[in-house]
Scaffold this motif. Sequence first.
Motif, mmCIF file in Angstrom:
data_model
loop_
_atom_site.group_PDB
_atom_site.id
_atom_site.type_symbol
_atom_site.label_atom_id
_atom_site.label_comp_id
_atom_site.label_asym_id
_atom_site.label_seq_id
_atom_site.Cartn_x
_atom_site.Cartn_y
_atom_site.Cartn_z
ATOM 1 N N ALA A 38 19.923 46.243 -8.734
ATOM 2 C CA ALA A 38 18.491 46.136 -8.472
ATOM 3 C C ALA A 38 17.968 44.726 -8.745
ATOM 4 C CB ALA A 38 17.729 47.155 -9.318
ATOM 5 N N HIS A 39 18.481 44.066 -9.799
ATOM 6 C CA HIS A 39 18.046 42.706 -10.093
ATOM 7 C C HIS A 39 18.659 41.706 -9.112
ATOM 8 C CE1 HIS A 39 16.641 44.293 -14.028
ATOM 9 N NE2 HIS A 39 15.802 43.264 -13.942
ATOM 10 N N LEU A 40 19.879 41.966 -8.656
ATOM 11 C CA LEU A 40 20.520 41.044 -7.706
ATOM 12 C C LEU A 40 19.781 40.987 -6.379
ATOM 13 C CD1 LEU A 40 24.338 41.678 -8.301
ATOM 14 C CD2 LEU A 40 23.002 39.651 -8.922
ATOM 15 N N VAL A 41 19.214 42.126 -5.961
ATOM 16 C CA VAL A 41 18.471 42.139 -4.691
ATOM 17 C C VAL A 41 16.985 41.868 -4.912
ATOM 18 C CG1 VAL A 41 20.125 43.710 -3.610
ATOM 19 C CG2 VAL A 41 18.140 44.653 -4.773
ATOM 20 N N HIS A 42 16.625 41.505 -6.165
ATOM 21 C CA HIS A 42 15.268 41.068 -6.499
ATOM 22 C C HIS A 42 14.222 42.149 -6.218
ATOM 23 C CE1 HIS A 42 16.947 37.105 -7.100
ATOM 24 N NE2 HIS A 42 17.439 37.120 -5.875
ATOM 25 N N LEU A 43 14.509 43.375 -6.639
ATOM 26 C CA LEU A 43 13.513 44.432 -6.522
ATOM 27 C C LEU A 43 12.422 44.213 -7.565
ATOM 28 C CD1 LEU A 43 15.737 47.603 -6.017
ATOM 29 C CD2 LEU A 43 14.479 46.333 -4.295
ATOM 30 N N GLN A 44 11.202 44.518 -7.177
ATOM 31 C CA GLN A 44 10.085 44.325 -8.093
ATOM 32 C C GLN A 44 10.035 45.395 -9.183
ATOM 33 O OE1 GLN A 44 6.451 44.069 -5.854
ATOM 34 N NE2 GLN A 44 7.077 42.229 -4.733
ATOM 35 N N ALA A 49 15.396 52.688 -9.803
ATOM 36 C CA ALA A 49 16.850 52.799 -9.596
ATOM 37 C C ALA A 49 17.512 53.438 -10.815
ATOM 38 C CB ALA A 49 17.448 51.422 -9.316
ATOM 39 N N LEU A 50 17.042 53.060 -12.011
ATOM 40 C CA LEU A 50 17.615 53.624 -13.239
ATOM 41 C C LEU A 50 17.290 55.114 -13.357
ATOM 42 C CD1 LEU A 50 16.760 50.758 -15.761
ATOM 43 C CD2 LEU A 50 18.769 51.016 -14.307
ATOM 44 N N ILE A 51 16.049 55.482 -13.036
ATOM 45 C CA ILE A 51 15.647 56.889 -13.129
ATOM 46 C C ILE A 51 16.467 57.740 -12.166
ATOM 47 C CG2 ILE A 51 13.752 58.492 -12.718
ATOM 48 C CD1 ILE A 51 11.842 56.280 -13.674
ATOM 49 N N THR A 52 16.619 57.271 -10.932
ATOM 50 C CA THR A 52 17.399 58.021 -9.942
ATOM 51 C C THR A 52 18.856 58.126 -10.360
ATOM 52 O OG1 THR A 52 15.932 57.209 -8.212
ATOM 53 C CG2 THR A 52 18.025 58.148 -7.515
ATOM 54 N N SER A 53 19.389 57.065 -10.908
ATOM 55 C CA SER A 53 20.780 57.066 -11.355
ATOM 56 C C SER A 53 21.019 58.129 -12.419
ATOM 57 C CB SER A 53 21.146 55.686 -11.898
ATOM 58 O OG SER A 53 22.476 55.656 -12.343
ATOM 59 N N VAL A 54 20.068 58.263 -13.351
ATOM 60 C CA VAL A 54 20.204 59.283 -14.399
ATOM 61 C C VAL A 54 20.172 60.680 -13.792
ATOM 62 C CG1 VAL A 54 19.077 60.297 -16.404
ATOM 63 C CG2 VAL A 54 19.290 57.827 -16.222
ATOM 64 N N VAL A 55 19.261 60.913 -12.848
ATOM 65 C CA VAL A 55 19.136 62.237 -12.232
ATOM 66 C C VAL A 55 20.428 62.642 -11.536
ATOM 67 C CG1 VAL A 55 17.940 63.549 -10.439
ATOM 68 C CG2 VAL A 55 16.639 62.086 -11.974
ATOM 69 N N VAL A 56 21.051 61.695 -10.835
ATOM 70 C CA VAL A 56 22.234 62.019 -10.028
ATOM 71 C C VAL A 56 23.488 62.105 -10.893
ATOM 72 C CG1 VAL A 56 23.710 61.242 -8.125
ATOM 73 C CG2 VAL A 56 21.227 61.004 -7.957
ATOM 74 N N GLY A 135 2.336 43.318 -4.896
ATOM 75 C CA GLY A 135 2.722 43.040 -3.529
ATOM 76 C C GLY A 135 1.840 43.739 -2.525
ATOM 77 N N ALA A 136 2.195 43.527 -1.245
ATOM 78 C CA ALA A 136 1.439 44.114 -0.148
ATOM 79 C C ALA A 136 1.549 45.630 -0.179
ATOM 80 C CB ALA A 136 1.954 43.576 1.188
ATOM 81 N N PRO A 137 0.550 46.323 0.364
ATOM 82 C CA PRO A 137 0.572 47.796 0.307
ATOM 83 C C PRO A 137 1.812 48.410 0.938
ATOM 84 C CG PRO A 137 -1.599 47.010 0.944
ATOM 85 C CD PRO A 137 -0.718 45.812 0.935
ATOM 86 N N PHE A 138 2.261 47.863 2.091
ATOM 87 C CA PHE A 138 3.418 48.457 2.757
ATOM 88 C C PHE A 138 4.741 47.968 2.170
ATOM 89 C CE2 PHE A 138 0.166 49.120 6.023
ATOM 90 C CZ PHE A 138 0.417 50.450 6.363
ATOM 91 N N ALA A 139 4.718 46.890 1.416
ATOM 92 C CA ALA A 139 5.947 46.410 0.773
ATOM 93 C C ALA A 139 6.317 47.278 -0.417
ATOM 94 C CB ALA A 139 5.768 44.953 0.340
ATOM 95 N N ARG A 140 5.315 47.827 -1.084
ATOM 96 C CA ARG A 140 5.553 48.626 -2.289
ATOM 97 C C ARG A 140 6.422 49.857 -2.025
ATOM 98 N NH1 ARG A 140 0.172 49.953 -4.251
ATOM 99 N NH2 ARG A 140 0.335 51.855 -3.002
ATOM 100 N N PRO A 141 6.121 50.677 -0.987
ATOM 101 C CA PRO A 141 6.977 51.852 -0.768
ATOM 102 C C PRO A 141 8.404 51.488 -0.402
ATOM 103 C CG PRO A 141 5.376 51.605 0.999
ATOM 104 C CD PRO A 141 4.967 50.678 -0.092
ATOM 105 N N PHE A 142 8.584 50.417 0.378
ATOM 106 C CA PHE A 142 9.943 50.036 0.750
ATOM 107 C C PHE A 142 10.726 49.538 -0.458
ATOM 108 C CE2 PHE A 142 7.894 49.778 4.955
ATOM 109 C CZ PHE A 142 8.812 50.541 5.681
ATOM 110 N N ASP A 143 10.047 48.870 -1.362
ATOM 111 C CA ASP A 143 10.713 48.431 -2.585
ATOM 112 C C ASP A 143 11.165 49.616 -3.415
ATOM 113 O OD1 ASP A 143 10.982 45.882 -4.526
ATOM 114 O OD2 ASP A 143 10.295 47.612 -5.708
ATOM 115 N N ARG A 144 10.316 50.632 -3.512
ATOM 116 C CA ARG A 144 10.663 51.803 -4.317
ATOM 117 C C ARG A 144 11.728 52.655 -3.631
ATOM 118 N NH1 ARG A 144 4.479 53.041 -6.472
ATOM 119 N NH2 ARG A 144 4.485 51.337 -7.996
ATOM 120 N N ILE A 145 11.667 52.724 -2.307
ATOM 121 C CA ILE A 145 12.726 53.445 -1.580
ATOM 122 C C ILE A 145 14.068 52.762 -1.804
ATOM 123 C CG2 ILE A 145 13.568 54.067 0.710
ATOM 124 C CD1 ILE A 145 10.595 54.267 1.550
#
Length: 352
Positions: A38-44, A49-56, A135-145
């Motif tokens: 997540a840090h290598l691809v510069h996610l905000q 990513a950590l939360i999803t990783s724990v769930v899976v 960030g921009a409104p539409f950038a936020r969901p793509f970052d979280r996805i």
Amino acid sequence: MAGSALSSVRDDVFLVAGGTWRQVVRMVVSLIGSGVVAHLVHLQEPVWALITSVVVITQSRMTQTLSTGQDQVVGTLIGAAAGISAIAMEQWLFWPTDLVFWVMLMPVAVLAAARPKMRVAVITLMVVLLFPGNGAPFARPFDRIASIMIGVVVSFVVSFFVLRNEARREVLRNSAQLLRQVSALLELALHQHPDSDAVAALDDRCRSLLQDLNDGVKEAEVEHPGSLARHDPLVMRLPGLLRRLRADAIFVARAAVEGQTASTGDILRSEREVLSHVLGQLADRCDLAATRSRGKPLPDEGVEDVLSQIHQPGSHWTPVMCFAIGLLHTDLMVLIRNVWADGRTDEGAPAA
């Protein structure tokens, strides 16, 4: 007998402890890996990513990990589509956030009610729309996805390559436990006055172990897709062979409960001793096979000595019990040949 029981309990404790530490290591590796990517691809917001990783990664089986990861991906895409639609209405139609949230929540909630595994879609909608971000409104969901996808993918990789459960060993150990339960069931059944309640309780344990066997084989197929039947035929055959053996044991127990026992206690005792000894040898063989690596079967010496202990019932048995014991012996001999040959025999092979 007490020493054997103590050894079995000790082995179970070690297996549970080993499984716990293995899961801890896998979770730590998954969290570190998700955070690094997540840090290598510069996610905000790499925290998602950590939360999803724990769930899976917290799923105990690889099949469950794959299923959970698939649900996370599909639900995330559905929730993200709803969230992006809500942001579009908020930005272009100037609707208030509360209104667009409730408008988009309704269809997603209906989907989650119809298919509970899709409840992650509701969570994703909330994450995309309600949690403040930069960030921009539409950038936020793509970052979280992207964060959620990274958590899923890293968890998949860790599940496949870091301290895998080795379902083959689990199948063999569960087979040994099932054989001992069948032995105990027959020990109870082959008496002049068998305890039907105790027999039923043992049968419940046998059915539970059979389910564990089926789950273990599915796990092994995921670990070795397309090659399990070729390289580990015994693992593929054990559930079917043991299912037949358990059915035979229940048939014998039912015949005994209904009064179709032998005419003397000596004959019953002799049959109990033979079956107990042979099933014990089978269980020990399965436990020993579980300690060997895949593709390195045990030598097949001694199978004839085991088979020679089984004698067909004679005239002292009633016709019903004679048939039931004969059926049990036949399936038991097929199981013995398969276990000693590591499944590389035509006997007991599933139909094409």
